[in-house]
Design an enzyme around this catalytic site. Sequence first.
Site, mmCIF file in Angstrom:
data_model
loop_
_atom_site.group_PDB
_atom_site.id
_atom_site.type_symbol
_atom_site.label_atom_id
_atom_site.label_comp_id
_atom_site.label_asym_id
_atom_site.label_seq_id
_atom_site.Cartn_x
_atom_site.Cartn_y
_atom_site.Cartn_z
ATOM 1 N N GLY A 12 2.030 12.558 12.688
ATOM 2 C CA GLY A 12 1.640 12.070 13.998
ATOM 3 C C GLY A 12 0.171 12.199 14.344
ATOM 4 N N ASN A 14 -2.041 9.870 14.053
ATOM 5 C CA ASN A 14 -2.407 8.639 14.779
ATOM 6 C C ASN A 14 -1.885 8.672 16.212
ATOM 7 O OD1 ASN A 14 -3.894 6.478 13.130
ATOM 8 N ND2 ASN A 14 -2.412 7.300 11.673
ATOM 9 N N ARG A 66 23.448 0.334 8.449
ATOM 10 C CA ARG A 66 22.069 -0.013 8.830
ATOM 11 C C ARG A 66 22.082 -0.855 10.101
ATOM 12 N NH1 ARG A 66 17.797 2.945 7.185
ATOM 13 N NH2 ARG A 66 15.986 1.839 7.962
ATOM 14 N N ASN A 108 0.999 -2.437 14.015
ATOM 15 C CA ASN A 108 1.159 -1.404 12.988
ATOM 16 C C ASN A 108 -0.216 -0.998 12.459
ATOM 17 O OD1 ASN A 108 2.553 0.161 10.917
ATOM 18 N ND2 ASN A 108 1.955 -1.443 9.466
ATOM 19 N N HIS A 110 -1.976 0.278 9.028
ATOM 20 C CA HIS A 110 -1.723 0.380 7.584
ATOM 21 C C HIS A 110 -2.981 0.950 6.920
ATOM 22 C CE1 HIS A 110 0.185 -0.411 3.767
ATOM 23 N NE2 HIS A 110 -0.991 -0.842 3.336
ATOM 24 N N GLY A 149 7.823 -10.112 7.880
ATOM 25 C CA GLY A 149 7.456 -9.662 6.536
ATOM 26 C C GLY A 149 6.984 -8.214 6.572
ATOM 27 N N ASP A 151 3.846 -6.046 6.349
ATOM 28 C CA ASP A 151 2.372 -6.070 6.440
ATOM 29 C C ASP A 151 1.797 -7.487 6.365
ATOM 30 O OD1 ASP A 151 2.513 -3.245 6.453
ATOM 31 O OD2 ASP A 151 2.347 -3.148 4.276
HETATM 32 C C1 GAR Z 1 -0.959 6.912 8.209
HETATM 33 O O1 GAR Z 1 -1.910 7.013 7.177
HETATM 34 C C2 GAR Z 1 -0.526 5.473 8.382
HETATM 35 O O2 GAR Z 1 -1.551 4.556 8.179
HETATM 36 C C3 GAR Z 1 0.531 5.363 7.305
HETATM 37 O O3 GAR Z 1 1.245 6.581 7.384
HETATM 38 C C4 GAR Z 1 0.337 7.622 7.813
HETATM 39 C C5 GAR Z 1 0.972 8.360 8.973
HETATM 40 O O4 GAR Z 1 0.194 9.474 9.339
HETATM 41 N N1 GAR Z 1 1.375 4.223 7.512
HETATM 42 C C6 GAR Z 1 1.847 3.482 6.503
HETATM 43 O O5 GAR Z 1 1.649 3.729 5.332
HETATM 44 C C7 GAR Z 1 2.659 2.262 6.930
HETATM 45 N N2 GAR Z 1 2.868 1.377 5.834
HETATM 46 P P1 GAR Z 1 0.344 10.166 10.770
HETATM 47 O O6 GAR Z 1 1.843 10.473 10.966
HETATM 48 O O7 GAR Z 1 -0.447 11.443 10.646
HETATM 49 O O8 GAR Z 1 -0.187 9.253 11.826
#
Ligand code: GAR
Length: 197
Positions: A12, A14, A66, A108, A110, A149, A151
Amino acid sequence: MLRVLVCVSGGGTNLQAIIDGIQKGTIRNTEVVRVLSNNQNAYALERAKKAGIEAVCVSPKDYESREEFNKALLESVRAAKPDLIVLAGFLVAIPSIMTAAYPNKIINIHPSLIPSFCGKGFYGLKVHEAALARGVKYTGATVHYVDDGTDTGPIILQKPVEVLPDDTPEVLQKRVMEQAEWTILPKAIDMLANGKG
Ligand code: GAR
């Protein structure tokens, strides 16, 4: 006020950048109304609680199929009445019932410069492992809209980050977070909340 629901699966950081951005005023006219995790043990849920934000878990383990999980996920999202859904390290394939219910309302983050190192199987550390294996000199992060899709939706913001000779996947992941993700995700939310999307 833009009502934001943040979906998380792990640490978490982000989410924390969003909480801090709102507190500092760099993200304007925005409130996080709910944090939703598919993983009960996600530290992100603790971060939400510490910030006084409602934190809920909808785990696939609690549903027989699911389809049932997807329905519960959508129900939990709907209950929060969000204007925007932010996937901040949410490692669940977004079901089409969700993208249909929230067209252009899901974004999102990425950890690469899309279209490099993205799509099915590219998430978390795997993205940085692939970037190092290919020997790219620059990687970075991307904020994009979510469509059906993986990404593939329209790109909102990107920021490049230099790859250094001694990088390990972990070191590179941290630099991409510090120099790109924690900047462009809050910035994208501020733009969308203030009519610049
Ligand atoms: C982040 O680096 C994010 O960009 C990535 O997971 C991490 C989560 O970190 N997301 C992906 O790879 C999505 N395809 P966080 O929980 O510390 O924010």
